[in-house]
Design a protein around this motif. Structure first.
Motif, mmCIF file in Angstrom:
data_model
loop_
_atom_site.group_PDB
_atom_site.id
_atom_site.type_symbol
_atom_site.label_atom_id
_atom_site.label_comp_id
_atom_site.label_asym_id
_atom_site.label_seq_id
_atom_site.Cartn_x
_atom_site.Cartn_y
_atom_site.Cartn_z
ATOM 1 N N PHE A 65 -18.745 -4.524 15.130
ATOM 2 C CA PHE A 65 -19.123 -4.848 14.016
ATOM 3 C C PHE A 65 -18.373 -3.776 12.776
ATOM 4 O O PHE A 65 -17.726 -4.118 11.742
ATOM 5 N N TRP A 66 -18.334 -2.553 13.166
ATOM 6 C CA TRP A 66 -17.939 -1.388 12.066
ATOM 7 C C TRP A 66 -16.546 -1.637 12.094
ATOM 8 O O TRP A 66 -15.973 -1.369 10.755
ATOM 9 N N ASN A 67 -15.877 -1.658 12.901
ATOM 10 C CA ASN A 67 -14.502 -1.614 12.985
ATOM 11 C C ASN A 67 -13.861 -2.847 11.986
ATOM 12 O O ASN A 67 -13.077 -2.783 11.261
ATOM 13 N N ASP A 68 -14.410 -3.896 12.480
ATOM 14 C CA ASP A 68 -14.193 -5.145 11.574
ATOM 15 C C ASP A 68 -14.573 -5.039 10.182
ATOM 16 O O ASP A 68 -13.675 -5.233 8.968
ATOM 17 N N TYR A 69 -15.586 -4.522 9.740
ATOM 18 C CA TYR A 69 -16.176 -4.475 8.328
ATOM 19 C C TYR A 69 -15.517 -3.097 7.807
ATOM 20 O O TYR A 69 -15.574 -3.259 6.503
ATOM 21 N N LEU A 70 -15.050 -2.118 8.446
ATOM 22 C CA LEU A 70 -14.260 -1.127 7.780
ATOM 23 C C LEU A 70 -13.043 -1.785 7.114
ATOM 24 O O LEU A 70 -12.665 -1.473 5.910
ATOM 25 N N ASN A 71 -12.355 -2.565 7.880
ATOM 26 C CA ASN A 71 -11.052 -3.086 7.452
ATOM 27 C C ASN A 71 -11.400 -4.297 6.305
ATOM 28 O O ASN A 71 -10.839 -4.036 5.284
ATOM 29 N N ARG A 72 -12.701 -4.892 6.564
ATOM 30 C CA ARG A 72 -12.769 -5.923 5.274
ATOM 31 C C ARG A 72 -13.179 -5.012 4.059
ATOM 32 O O ARG A 72 -12.855 -5.486 3.025
ATOM 33 N N GLY A 73 -14.028 -3.857 4.099
ATOM 34 C CA GLY A 73 -14.204 -2.970 2.825
ATOM 35 C C GLY A 73 -13.079 -2.455 2.440
ATOM 36 O O GLY A 73 -12.862 -2.406 1.079
ATOM 37 N N LEU A 74 -12.115 -1.875 3.381
ATOM 38 C CA LEU A 74 -10.909 -1.338 2.515
ATOM 39 C C LEU A 74 -9.951 -2.515 1.837
ATOM 40 O O LEU A 74 -9.441 -2.216 0.853
ATOM 41 N N SER A 75 -10.062 -3.608 2.649
ATOM 42 C CA SER A 75 -9.288 -4.700 1.777
ATOM 43 C C SER A 75 -9.785 -5.145 0.583
ATOM 44 O O SER A 75 -9.159 -5.408 -0.505
ATOM 45 N N TRP A 76 -11.165 -5.045 0.335
ATOM 46 C CA TRP A 76 -11.905 -5.384 -0.976
ATOM 47 C C TRP A 76 -11.482 -4.320 -1.853
ATOM 48 O O TRP A 76 -11.197 -4.527 -3.150
ATOM 49 N N MET A 77 -11.486 -3.180 -1.407
ATOM 50 C CA MET A 77 -11.512 -2.068 -2.146
ATOM 51 C C MET A 77 -9.834 -1.740 -2.886
ATOM 52 O O MET A 77 -9.807 -1.518 -4.032
ATOM 53 N N LEU A 78 -9.105 -1.953 -1.889
ATOM 54 C CA LEU A 78 -7.703 -1.689 -2.120
ATOM 55 C C LEU A 78 -6.702 -2.710 -2.500
ATOM 56 O O LEU A 78 -5.643 -2.738 -2.903
ATOM 57 N N GLY A 79 -7.361 -3.956 -2.279
ATOM 58 C CA GLY A 79 -6.653 -5.115 -2.678
ATOM 59 C C GLY A 79 -5.456 -5.680 -1.711
ATOM 60 O O GLY A 79 -5.156 -4.839 -0.798
ATOM 61 N N HIS A 87 0.978 -1.350 0.065
ATOM 62 C CA HIS A 87 -0.047 0.047 -0.126
ATOM 63 C C HIS A 87 0.824 1.269 0.070
ATOM 64 O O HIS A 87 0.350 2.237 -0.471
ATOM 65 N N TYR A 88 2.356 1.158 0.402
ATOM 66 C CA TYR A 88 3.060 2.424 0.232
ATOM 67 C C TYR A 88 3.730 2.456 -0.743
ATOM 68 O O TYR A 88 4.552 3.262 -1.204
ATOM 69 N N GLU A 89 3.642 1.540 -1.971
ATOM 70 C CA GLU A 89 4.078 1.571 -3.235
ATOM 71 C C GLU A 89 3.113 2.477 -3.947
ATOM 72 O O GLU A 89 3.837 2.763 -5.178
ATOM 73 N N ARG A 90 2.358 3.137 -3.895
ATOM 74 C CA ARG A 90 1.336 3.941 -4.228
ATOM 75 C C ARG A 90 1.018 5.300 -3.562
ATOM 76 O O ARG A 90 1.507 5.285 -2.511
ATOM 77 N N PRO A 91 0.674 6.287 -4.112
ATOM 78 C CA PRO A 91 0.711 7.668 -3.355
ATOM 79 C C PRO A 91 -0.759 7.322 -2.344
ATOM 80 O O PRO A 91 -1.495 6.522 -2.551
ATOM 81 N N THR A 92 -0.563 8.201 -1.239
ATOM 82 C CA THR A 92 -1.538 8.096 -0.263
ATOM 83 C C THR A 92 -3.036 8.412 -0.767
ATOM 84 O O THR A 92 -3.138 9.296 -1.434
ATOM 85 N N LYS A 93 -3.790 7.542 -0.085
ATOM 86 C CA LYS A 93 -5.398 7.708 -0.820
ATOM 87 C C LYS A 93 -5.999 8.716 0.477
ATOM 88 O O LYS A 93 -5.667 8.517 1.458
ATOM 89 N N SER A 94 -7.075 8.999 -0.057
ATOM 90 C CA SER A 94 -7.989 10.102 0.928
ATOM 91 C C SER A 94 -9.309 9.535 1.012
ATOM 92 O O SER A 94 -9.952 8.790 0.338
ATOM 93 N N LEU A 95 -9.570 9.367 2.691
ATOM 94 C CA LEU A 95 -10.923 8.918 3.143
ATOM 95 C C LEU A 95 -11.492 9.864 3.895
ATOM 96 O O LEU A 95 -10.930 10.288 4.758
ATOM 97 N N ALA A 105 -5.432 3.949 8.735
ATOM 98 C CA ALA A 105 -4.467 4.894 8.233
ATOM 99 C C ALA A 105 -3.310 4.242 7.860
ATOM 100 O O ALA A 105 -2.671 4.372 6.971
ATOM 101 N N ILE A 106 -2.715 3.663 8.948
ATOM 102 C CA ILE A 106 -1.485 2.939 9.002
ATOM 103 C C ILE A 106 -1.341 1.721 7.920
ATOM 104 O O ILE A 106 -0.413 1.753 7.176
ATOM 105 N N GLN A 107 -2.396 1.093 8.046
ATOM 106 C CA GLN A 107 -2.329 -0.375 7.261
ATOM 107 C C GLN A 107 -2.439 0.132 5.860
ATOM 108 O O GLN A 107 -1.982 -0.820 5.093
ATOM 109 N N TYR A 108 -3.350 0.786 5.353
ATOM 110 C CA TYR A 108 -3.729 1.172 4.257
ATOM 111 C C TYR A 108 -3.239 2.409 3.497
ATOM 112 O O TYR A 108 -3.622 2.802 2.293
ATOM 113 N N ASN A 109 -2.285 3.142 4.373
ATOM 114 C CA ASN A 109 -1.631 4.369 3.496
ATOM 115 C C ASN A 109 -2.884 5.182 3.075
ATOM 116 O O ASN A 109 -2.944 5.623 2.004
#
Length: 265
Positions: free
Chosen positions: A251-265, A37-45, A68-72
């Motif tokens: 629930f929200w913390n777990d699935y925010l992570n799952r959603g970001l994983s799906w979106m950002l790969g 995730h740090y091989e690309r520019p920082t994304k904005s959320l 923020a740390i895990q997904y840049n």
């Protein structure tokens, strides 16, 4: 990792508006699980709170800093009251314009983020889940992806609310937010109407990730699965999942992570 809280005068809502932020500008790579995730520019959320919430909810109850740390991600969290992130049609009451236009423009001017559609995401929980979907569809040239968790998208129930019903929100409050409730389902406050309009006009439609707990209220669960069925029928680019969980931070913390994983790969 830089974090803080700012306020600025927002013309769209005519008040000094607060927002919190987390920036992954000095992350130690030993903390990061997926360095790619740090091989690309920082994304904005842009991360939205729920009913009765504030800009600090995702910091104190949620995992904004960890994401923020895990997904840049540069994460920005505004306070908007119980507005459902909707415009009332006059300067001073335009909360959709605030989160979809004025705030990202201000962040870009001050921090340099939200410069590119493909690197700009919006997400939220409950009221903020609805707000994330509605804002993404209202500003499809601004946001490329959207995460909606336990979304308060039960517009059928809201449209049928009356003074005799037992509601979380009084009918007077719902009317102040959504306008004439008898016209709600045909209005642009309905994401189905928004989606159909974007599709008809041939515009880019943000990718959508939705999730809801199977132990959430029947009203919200049924509304979310109904919207899932609508998106499937429309051949939308989306992913929906449910799982054990209530209307809470676990629930929200777990699935925010799952959603970001799906979106950002």
């Amino acid at each position: 990792m830089a974090s803080g809280r700012m306020e600025f005068h927002a013309q769209s809502i005519m008040q000094h508006a607060n927002f919190s932020f987390v920036l992954p500008n000095d992350v130690e790579m030993a903390e990061v699980k997926e360095p790619k995730h740090y091989e690309r520019p920082t994304k904005s959320l842009l991360l939205l709170h729920g009913l009765t919430g504030t800009d600090t909810d995702w910091l104190f109850g949620g995992v904004a800093q960890e994401m923020a740390i895990q997904y840049n991600l540069a994460v920005f969290m505004p306070t908007t009251g119980n507005s459902f992130y909707l415009d009332k049609g006059y300067v001073g009451g335009n909360f959709c314009q605030f989160v979809g236009e004025e705030l990202p423009d201000y962040i870009h001017k001050v921090f340099g983020y939200f410069s590119d559609r493909e690197d700009s995401l919006i997400a939220g929980l409950s009221m903020g889940g609805y707000g994330a979907i509605h804002t993404a569809f209202a500003y499809p040239d601004r946001f490329s992806q959207c995460i909606a968790l336990s979304s308060a998208i039960h517009l059928d129930d809201i449209a049928k609310a009356d003074a005799s019903a037992t509601n979380l929100m009084p009918v007077e409050m719902l009317t102040d937010i959504f306008g004439d409730l008898s016209k709600l389902m045909e209005s642009d406050k309905n994401p189905k109407v928004q989606f159909e309009k974007l599709k008809r006009e041939g515009k880019k439609i943000p990718r959508l990730y939705m999730a809801i707990g199977t132990e959430d209220s029947p009203e919200l669960y049924n509304a979310n699965t109904d919207f899932r069925d609508f998106l499937k029928k429309e051949n939308a680019d989306f992913f929906f999942e449910d799982g054990p969980g209530k209307h809470d931070w676990t629930f929200w913390n777990d699935y925010l992570n799952r959603g970001l994983s799906w979106m950002l790969g």
